[in-house]
Write a protein that holds these residues in place. Structure first.
Motif, PDB file in Angstrom:
ATOM      1  N   THR A  88       0.815  -1.219   0.000  1.00  0.00           N
ATOM      2  CA  THR A  88       0.000   0.000   0.000  1.00  0.00           C
ATOM      3  C   THR A  88       0.852   1.275   0.000  1.00  0.00           C
ATOM      4  O   THR A  88       0.372   2.330  -0.403  1.00  0.00           O
ATOM      5  N   SER A  89       2.111   1.169   0.423  1.00  0.00           N
ATOM      6  CA  SER A  89       2.981   2.355   0.433  1.00  0.00           C
ATOM      7  C   SER A  89       3.924   2.392  -0.784  1.00  0.00           C
ATOM      8  O   SER A  89       4.891   3.156  -0.793  1.00  0.00           O
ATOM      9  N   LEU A  90       3.629   1.605  -1.796  1.00  0.00           N
ATOM     10  CA  LEU A  90       4.498   1.534  -2.980  1.00  0.00           C
ATOM     11  C   LEU A  90       4.751   2.904  -3.613  1.00  0.00           C
ATOM     12  O   LEU A  90       5.911   3.234  -3.901  1.00  0.00           O
ATOM     13  N   PRO A  91       3.724   3.733  -3.841  1.00  0.00           N
ATOM     14  CA  PRO A  91       3.996   5.041  -4.455  1.00  0.00           C
ATOM     15  C   PRO A  91       4.956   5.906  -3.641  1.00  0.00           C
ATOM     16  O   PRO A  91       5.791   6.621  -4.210  1.00  0.00           O
ATOM     17  N   GLN A  92       4.853   5.828  -2.310  1.00  0.00           N
ATOM     18  CA  GLN A  92       5.745   6.614  -1.461  1.00  0.00           C
ATOM     19  C   GLN A  92       7.182   6.084  -1.543  1.00  0.00           C
ATOM     20  O   GLN A  92       8.144   6.845  -1.499  1.00  0.00           O
ATOM     21  N   LYS A  93       7.320   4.777  -1.671  1.00  0.00           N
ATOM     22  CA  LYS A  93       8.658   4.166  -1.716  1.00  0.00           C
ATOM     23  C   LYS A  93       9.363   4.391  -3.051  1.00  0.00           C
ATOM     24  O   LYS A  93      10.582   4.540  -3.084  1.00  0.00           O
ATOM     25  N   LEU A  94       8.612   4.398  -4.137  1.00  0.00           N
ATOM     26  CA  LEU A  94       9.243   4.458  -5.456  1.00  0.00           C
ATOM     27  C   LEU A  94       9.255   5.845  -6.082  1.00  0.00           C
ATOM     28  O   LEU A  94      10.099   6.140  -6.922  1.00  0.00           O
ATOM     29  N   GLY A  95       8.294   6.695  -5.723  1.00  0.00           N
ATOM     30  CA  GLY A  95       8.262   8.042  -6.288  1.00  0.00           C
ATOM     31  C   GLY A  95       7.460   8.123  -7.576  1.00  0.00           C
ATOM     32  O   GLY A  95       6.617   7.285  -7.859  1.00  0.00           O
ATOM     33  N   ARG A  96       7.771   9.145  -8.391  1.00  0.00           N
ATOM     34  CA  ARG A  96       7.002   9.434  -9.608  1.00  0.00           C
ATOM     35  C   ARG A  96       7.826   9.101 -10.850  1.00  0.00           C
ATOM     36  O   ARG A  96       9.057   9.205 -10.839  1.00  0.00           O
ATOM     37  N   PHE A  97       7.107   8.776 -11.924  1.00  0.00           N
ATOM     38  CA  PHE A  97       7.751   8.346 -13.166  1.00  0.00           C
ATOM     39  C   PHE A  97       7.046   8.952 -14.374  1.00  0.00           C
ATOM     40  O   PHE A  97       5.829   9.088 -14.381  1.00  0.00           O
ATOM     41  N   GLU A  98       7.830   9.237 -15.406  1.00  0.00           N
ATOM     42  CA  GLU A  98       7.244   9.692 -16.674  1.00  0.00           C
ATOM     43  C   GLU A  98       6.744   8.519 -17.508  1.00  0.00           C
ATOM     44  O   GLU A  98       5.859   8.685 -18.345  1.00  0.00           O
ATOM     45  N   THR A  99       7.326   7.328 -17.279  1.00  0.00           N
ATOM     46  CA  THR A  99       6.902   6.130 -17.997  1.00  0.00           C
ATOM     47  C   THR A  99       6.867   4.958 -17.029  1.00  0.00           C
ATOM     48  O   THR A  99       7.804   4.773 -16.240  1.00  0.00           O
ATOM     49  N   ILE A 100       5.802   4.159 -17.112  1.00  0.00           N
ATOM     50  CA  ILE A 100       5.733   2.912 -16.338  1.00  0.00           C
ATOM     51  C   ILE A 100       5.442   1.767 -17.298  1.00  0.00           C
ATOM     52  O   ILE A 100       4.520   1.837 -18.121  1.00  0.00           O
ATOM     53  N   LEU A 101       6.235   0.702 -17.175  1.00  0.00           N
ATOM     54  CA  LEU A 101       6.032  -0.534 -17.933  1.00  0.00           C
ATOM     55  C   LEU A 101       5.572  -1.614 -16.968  1.00  0.00           C
ATOM     56  O   LEU A 101       6.176  -1.799 -15.913  1.00  0.00           O
ATOM     57  N   SER A 102       4.511  -2.319 -17.331  1.00  0.00           N
ATOM     58  CA  SER A 102       4.008  -3.408 -16.483  1.00  0.00           C
ATOM     59  C   SER A 102       3.549  -4.538 -17.398  1.00  0.00           C
ATOM     60  O   SER A 102       2.427  -4.531 -17.910  1.00  0.00           O
ATOM     61  N   PHE A 103       4.435  -5.494 -17.615  1.00  0.00           N
ATOM     62  CA  PHE A 103       4.130  -6.597 -18.528  1.00  0.00           C
ATOM     63  C   PHE A 103       3.880  -7.879 -17.746  1.00  0.00           C
ATOM     64  O   PHE A 103       4.726  -8.315 -16.956  1.00  0.00           O
ATOM     65  N   GLU A 104       2.725  -8.471 -17.967  1.00  0.00           N
ATOM     66  CA  GLU A 104       2.351  -9.751 -17.357  1.00  0.00           C
ATOM     67  C   GLU A 104       2.482  -9.680 -15.831  1.00  0.00           C
ATOM     68  O   GLU A 104       3.170 -10.485 -15.221  1.00  0.00           O
TER      69      GLU A 104
END
Length: 198
Positions: A88-104
């Motif tokens: 649930t705290s993933l966004p806080q841990k990783l921050g912001r991105f201009e591109t996200i890839l999520s395959f399978e």
């Protein structure tokens, strides 16, 4: 999946590589490759997009897999981290991105809607998400693959992206990723989505 242990003609490997190649025109800035596995795709995109990328962070749940990625698929633009896609705290841990890839990825997750909210939150305004998943009987219904919690229907797949301002849906058959054609059954969907600029 570890490419070095597979034949170069392995169909599953070629399908995975095709998705990463497909994503390259959309990649820029700070990039997240979530559920990166062994890291070959993260590395591939870093090499192919080195003039457009600030950094690519490959994330996976398994510490041994991430250690393998660090040793085998190093590139000056890559960084590999251990993280849980359902944290649930993933966004806080990783921050912001201009591109996200999520395959399978989403077929392995109990709560794919929560995951989608995380991805949306982690994208910068105007950022791009490229996401793929295999099709099946639908959310909450059993599927043949023992590693998948469920597989969405094509209709459920499209509904995942209602919070995005621009959505293009493609379909994959083997190494071919294309807009839908009549009378062709596609086993996988690939979406390219933009977050509203704000």
């Amino acid at each position: 999946m570890i490419p070095k242990l597979m034949k170069p003609t392995n169909g599953m490997l070629l399908e995975h590589l095709a998705r990463y190649y497909f994503s390259t025109p959309y990649v820029k800035g700070r990039v997240l490759d979530i559920a990166c596995g062994a890291g070959y795709g993260t590395h591939m995109v870093a090499k192919a997009c080195k003039k457009k990328v600030e950094k690519i962070i490959g994330v996976d749940l398994d510490p041994k897999t991430i250690e393998y990625a660090r040793k085998t698929y190093y590139h000056p633009l890559t960084e590999y981290r251990v993280a849980d896609a359902q944290d649930t705290s993933l966004p806080q841990k990783l921050g912001r991105f201009e591109t996200i890839l999520s395959f399978e990825t989403i077929e392995h997750l109990q709560d794919d809607r929560l995951f989608m909210r995380h991805l949306h939150e982690m994208l910068t305004p105007g950022g791009t998400l490229v996401l793929s998943t295999p099709f099946g009987k639908g959310r909450g219904k059993p599927c043949k693959c023992p590693f998948h919690i469920h597989q969405l229907t094509p209709e459920e797949f499209v509904e995942l992206f209602e919070g995005f301002s621009e959505v293009e849906i493609f379909y994959q058959r083997g190494v071919t990723i294309e807009p839908p054609r009549k009378n062709v059954k596609y086993p996988l969907g690939v979406a390219v989505c933009k977050k509203e600029k704000g």
